[in-house]
Design a protein around this motif. Structure first.
Motif, short mmCIF file in Angstrom:
data_model
loop_
_atom_site.label_atom_id
_atom_site.label_comp_id
_atom_site.label_asym_id
_atom_site.label_seq_id
_atom_site.Cartn_x
_atom_site.Cartn_y
_atom_site.Cartn_z
N GLY A 1 0.79 -1.22 0.00
CA GLY A 1 0.00 0.00 0.00
C GLY A 1 0.82 1.27 0.00
O GLY A 1 0.39 2.30 0.49
N ALA A 2 2.03 1.24 -0.59
CA ALA A 2 2.89 2.42 -0.58
C ALA A 2 2.28 3.55 -1.40
O ALA A 2 2.55 4.71 -1.15
N LEU A 3 1.46 3.22 -2.38
CA LEU A 3 0.79 4.20 -3.22
C LEU A 3 -0.70 4.16 -2.91
O LEU A 3 -1.31 3.10 -2.93
N TRP A 4 -1.27 5.33 -2.61
CA TRP A 4 -2.70 5.43 -2.38
C TRP A 4 -3.30 6.30 -3.47
O TRP A 4 -2.83 7.41 -3.72
N LEU A 5 -4.33 5.78 -4.13
CA LEU A 5 -5.07 6.50 -5.14
C LEU A 5 -6.38 6.95 -4.51
O LEU A 5 -7.22 6.12 -4.15
N ILE A 6 -6.54 8.26 -4.36
CA ILE A 6 -7.76 8.80 -3.79
C ILE A 6 -8.61 9.33 -4.92
O ILE A 6 -8.24 10.30 -5.58
N GLY A 7 -9.72 8.66 -5.16
CA GLY A 7 -10.61 9.01 -6.26
C GLY A 7 -10.36 8.09 -7.43
O GLY A 7 -9.25 8.00 -7.93
N THR B 1 -13.17 4.84 2.56
CA THR B 1 -12.48 5.95 3.23
C THR B 1 -11.07 5.50 3.60
O THR B 1 -10.83 4.30 3.81
N PRO B 2 -10.15 6.43 3.69
CA PRO B 2 -8.78 6.06 4.10
C PRO B 2 -8.72 5.73 5.58
O PRO B 2 -9.56 6.18 6.37
N GLU B 3 -7.74 4.93 5.94
CA GLU B 3 -7.50 4.58 7.33
C GLU B 3 -6.15 5.15 7.75
O GLU B 3 -5.23 5.20 6.96
N ALA B 4 -6.07 5.57 8.98
CA ALA B 4 -4.79 6.08 9.49
C ALA B 4 -3.76 4.97 9.48
O ALA B 4 -4.09 3.79 9.57
N GLY B 5 -2.54 5.34 9.35
CA GLY B 5 -1.46 4.36 9.36
C GLY B 5 -0.15 5.05 9.08
O GLY B 5 -0.05 6.28 9.13
N ALA B 6 0.84 4.26 8.78
CA ALA B 6 2.16 4.81 8.49
C ALA B 6 2.08 5.67 7.23
O ALA B 6 1.27 5.41 6.34
N PRO B 7 2.91 6.69 7.14
CA PRO B 7 2.92 7.51 5.94
C PRO B 7 3.20 6.68 4.69
O PRO B 7 3.96 5.71 4.73
N ARG B 8 2.58 7.04 3.61
CA ARG B 8 2.74 6.33 2.34
C ARG B 8 3.84 7.00 1.52
O ARG B 8 4.14 8.18 1.69
N ALA B 9 4.39 6.24 0.60
CA ALA B 9 5.43 6.79 -0.27
C ALA B 9 4.83 7.83 -1.22
O ALA B 9 5.45 8.85 -1.50
N ALA B 10 3.61 7.56 -1.71
CA ALA B 10 2.98 8.48 -2.67
C ALA B 10 1.46 8.45 -2.51
O ALA B 10 0.88 7.40 -2.23
N VAL B 11 0.86 9.61 -2.70
CA VAL B 11 -0.59 9.75 -2.68
C VAL B 11 -0.98 10.48 -3.96
O VAL B 11 -0.43 11.55 -4.25
N VAL B 12 -1.88 9.89 -4.72
CA VAL B 12 -2.38 10.52 -5.94
C VAL B 12 -3.82 10.94 -5.68
O VAL B 12 -4.67 10.11 -5.37
N LEU B 13 -4.07 12.24 -5.79
CA LEU B 13 -5.42 12.78 -5.62
C LEU B 13 -6.04 12.92 -7.00
O LEU B 13 -5.76 13.87 -7.74
N ALA B 14 -6.86 11.95 -7.37
CA ALA B 14 -7.53 11.96 -8.68
C ALA B 14 -8.98 12.40 -8.47
O ALA B 14 -9.92 11.64 -8.67
N ILE B 15 -9.10 13.63 -8.02
CA ILE B 15 -10.41 14.17 -7.66
C ILE B 15 -10.62 15.51 -8.36
O ILE B 15 -9.66 16.15 -8.80
N LYS B 16 -11.87 15.90 -8.44
CA LYS B 16 -12.20 17.17 -9.08
C LYS B 16 -11.72 18.32 -8.20
O LYS B 16 -11.68 18.21 -6.98
N PRO B 17 -11.35 19.45 -8.83
CA PRO B 17 -10.82 20.58 -8.06
C PRO B 17 -11.72 21.01 -6.91
O PRO B 17 -11.22 21.36 -5.84
N GLN B 18 -13.03 20.98 -7.09
CA GLN B 18 -13.93 21.42 -6.02
C GLN B 18 -13.94 20.45 -4.84
O GLN B 18 -14.43 20.79 -3.77
N MET B 19 -13.36 19.27 -5.00
CA MET B 19 -13.28 18.29 -3.93
C MET B 19 -11.91 18.26 -3.27
O MET B 19 -11.66 17.45 -2.37
#
Length: 95
Positions: A4-10, A57-75
């Motif tokens: 889970g080093a990479l999290w894709l949000i959206g 929804t995301p869960e708290a945990g150790a920091p990830r290497a990368a997070v990609v926010l693939a969400i609309k600007p208003q979000m």
């Protein structure tokens, strides 16, 4: 990548397309966690087939290497706030 080093949000149209590309490129299921509160049937199928964990929804945990926010600007405010539990000083955040 570690589990889970990479999290894709959206994972709407844009996020789903990126995930498909990553899967085609050989990204393993234990490398990415997909955060999508309203997953499409196609997203559910891809995640199940490739072993990508899919969460509403995301869960708290150790920091990830990368997070990609693939969400609309208003979000962005909500998406950025949701990523806080797993973003650390060394985390690469891409929007």
């Amino acid at each position: 990548m570690a589990d889970g080093a990479l999290w894709l949000i959206g994972a709407g149209n844009m996020g789903f397309a990126m995930l498909q590309g990553w899967a085609t490129g050989g990204l393993s299921g234990d490398s990415v966690v997909v955060i999508e509160p309203n997953p499409s049937p196609q997203l559910r199928e891809l995640c199940a087939a490739r072993g990508f964990p899919l969460r509403a929804t995301p869960e708290a945990g150790a920091p990830r290497a990368a997070v990609v926010l693939a969400i609309k600007p208003q979000m962005l405010d909500a998406g950025a706030a949701a990523s806080t539990p797993f973003v650390g000083p060394e985390t690469l955040v891409v929007s």
